[in-house]
Enzyme design. Structure first.
Site, short mmCIF file in Angstrom:
data_model
loop_
_atom_site.label_atom_id
_atom_site.label_comp_id
_atom_site.label_asym_id
_atom_site.label_seq_id
_atom_site.Cartn_x
_atom_site.Cartn_y
_atom_site.Cartn_z
N GLY A 1 58.43 91.20 126.01
CA GLY A 1 58.75 90.44 124.81
C GLY A 1 58.98 91.36 123.63
O GLY A 1 58.60 91.05 122.49
N ASP B 1 58.70 88.75 117.46
CA ASP B 1 58.09 89.01 116.15
C ASP B 1 56.84 89.87 116.25
O ASP B 1 56.63 90.78 115.46
CB ASP B 1 57.79 87.67 115.48
N LEU B 2 55.96 89.58 117.23
CA LEU B 2 54.71 90.32 117.36
C LEU B 2 54.98 91.80 117.62
O LEU B 2 54.36 92.68 117.00
CB LEU B 2 53.86 89.74 118.50
N HIS C 1 42.16 89.88 118.27
CA HIS C 1 42.39 90.93 117.27
C HIS C 1 41.36 90.91 116.14
O HIS C 1 41.17 91.90 115.44
CB HIS C 1 43.81 90.85 116.70
N LYS D 1 38.86 94.34 113.67
CA LYS D 1 38.76 94.59 112.24
C LYS D 1 37.53 95.47 111.98
O LYS D 1 36.46 95.24 112.53
CB LYS D 1 38.66 93.28 111.46
N HIS E 1 38.20 83.41 117.77
CA HIS E 1 37.79 84.30 116.68
C HIS E 1 36.37 84.03 116.18
O HIS E 1 35.54 84.94 116.12
CB HIS E 1 38.74 84.17 115.49
N LYS F 1 43.14 83.02 100.91
CA LYS F 1 42.99 83.67 102.21
C LYS F 1 41.71 84.48 102.18
O LYS F 1 41.58 85.43 101.41
CB LYS F 1 44.19 84.57 102.50
#
EC number: 1.1.1.49
Length: 441
Positions: free
Chosen positions: A12, A16-17, A153, A157, A215, A303
């Protein structure tokens, strides 16, 4: 130690990723010498590109331009990798629609990607317990669990990785990390924007699938798990799974922002939740009786991802005879800035006994120089090293789905005004993070 003689295949690659995250992360790994120039990258997709036109499309320039190649379709993909050089290992990143993960794994195996291969698989991993189990079974027909790297993901962090260091490398915190001292735990994960261009995906998912099942449950497990016997990935996973097994969802409330049904690709009668809040308990000796609150939502005007740990009151003695002292808090901010704030009481200078609340603030960006690795940079590096610490096991995935399944697709959500955090329907006294000024600013 740098990574040598490895191939990275991006399935892919024209998506976008790959364009926004994966390729910039790989270039950064090259720049920092983490992967050597005898490593190569192969983009794969349905679009027709030559090596040169692919390099142009993704904006590659010297000196790493010639490390990137392209192959259209699945047929001959393994032979293309072999033609690029002799590699000790091959990393295959599935930047693909989730519905094709199983069939792609089968095709890769047929093409020759076998013993020296690791698969990196993006979320969502299934849409419920049944589909997650089916996908695990399908993948394990062709690859062992040690070859499968399920990405979350969030775990990459820096501020989340630091949670275990904060807890287990500091004796000032470890002794109070239990129900004897902690009154409540709150986790908030907010997004300023609505669904934007992701309407078709999000409406079939909802915020519980999109954020809580993966998450936020993973974040909660790191925050509350027992100390592992070592830092080996399997020992950390064992302790996270113990938390998931003991987790109980007591309440769940859902809402949808006004105007959601008019967003692009959203049905006019959609009952998909864009906001959810939960009250949970962990039924073990360390945490029983401590309420845990989780909330997450889109289009709330800011955010931000934060953890607020409120400690119990000091006794009604000495400086707290009138029961007026603020409760101590530990505040961990994950985004937009990574920081830790400890909220405590101090005497106001020049007074006899007047007490105020003071913050001790640690900010990543002002405390450390140099590059803080972006999440995908860290995850790709770990996959190349064979380190599964920040990746989710099959059992963890299925446990999360098992806990969350009764609250999927509840329907009939309440409404909230776009641009505002909804009023809570739980008994939580949510900590107002706007009161705290981070040293990051």
């Amino acid at each position: 130690m740098s990574i040598r003689k490895s191939a990275i295949v991006i399935m892919g690659a024209s998506g976008d990723l790959a364009h926004r995250k994966l390729i910039p992360a790989i270039v950064k790994l090259y720049e920092e010498g983490i992967i050597e120039k005898n490593c190569s990258v192969l983009g794969n997709g349905r679009s027709e590109f030559s090596d040169e036109t692919f390099r142009d499309k993704i904006g590659l320039t010297a000196p790493y331009r010639n490390m990137f190649h392209y192959h259209q379709g699945m047929e001959g993909l393994y032979d293309k990798v072999l033609s690029m050089g002799k590699f000790d290992q091959i990393i295959v990143f599935m930047a693909l629609p989730p519905r094709v993960y199983g069939s792609t794994a089968e095709q890769l195996h047929k093409q020759g990607f076998r013993d020296n291969v690791r698969l990196i698989i993006e979320k969502p991993f299934g849409t419920d317990l049944k589909t997650a189990r089916e996908l695990n079974i399908k993948l394990k027909q062709y690859y062992s669990e040690k070859q499968i790297y399920r990405i979350d993901h969030y775990l990459a962090k820096e501020s989340i990785q630091n949670i275990l260091v904060f807890r287990f490398a500091n004796n000032i915190f470890y002794p109070v990390w239990n129900n004897g001292f902690i009154e409540s735990i709150q986790i908030s994960a907010f997004e300023e924007l609505g669904v934007e261009s992701r309407g078709d995906y999000f409406d079939s998912s909802g915020i519980i699938r999109d954020m809580i099942q993966n998450h936020l449950f993973q974040l909660l497990a790191l925050l509350t798990m027992e100390a592992p016997v070592s830092l080996k990935p399997e020992e950390i996973r064992l302790q996270k799974m113990a938390i998931l097994k003991a987790l109980e969802i007591k309440e769940c409330k859902i809402k949808q922002y006004e105007g959601y049904q008019k967003e692009p690709k959203i049905p006019s009668d959609s009952e998909t939740e864009t906001y959810a809040e939960m009250k949970l308990e962990i039924n073990n000796f360390r945490w029983t009786g401590v309420p845990i609150y989780i909330r997450t939502g889109k289009a709330v005007g800011e955010k931000m991802t934060t953890i607020a740990i409120t400690l119990k009151k000091v006794p009604r003695l000495l400086f707290n005879e009138n029961d007026e002292l603020e409760k101590n808090k530990i505040l961990i901010q994950i985004q937009p800035d990574s920081s830790i704030i400890i909220d405590h009481s101090t005497k106001i200078p020049g007074t006899d006994r007047d007490i105020t609340t003071t913050d001790m603030d640690f900010c990543y960006s002002s405390s450390y120089e140099g590059n803080v690795p972006e999440a995908y940079q860290k995850l790709l590096h770990d996959a190349l090293k064979g380190d599964q610490t920040l990746f989710v096991s099959a059992e963890e995935t299925e446990l999360s789905w098992e806990k969350i399944e009764p609250f999927l697709d509840m329907g009939n959500p309440g409404l909230y005004r776009r641009g505002r955090i909804p009023q809570s329907d739980l008994d939580a006294d949510w900590v107002d993070m706007s009161k705290y000024s981070s040293a990051c600013h």
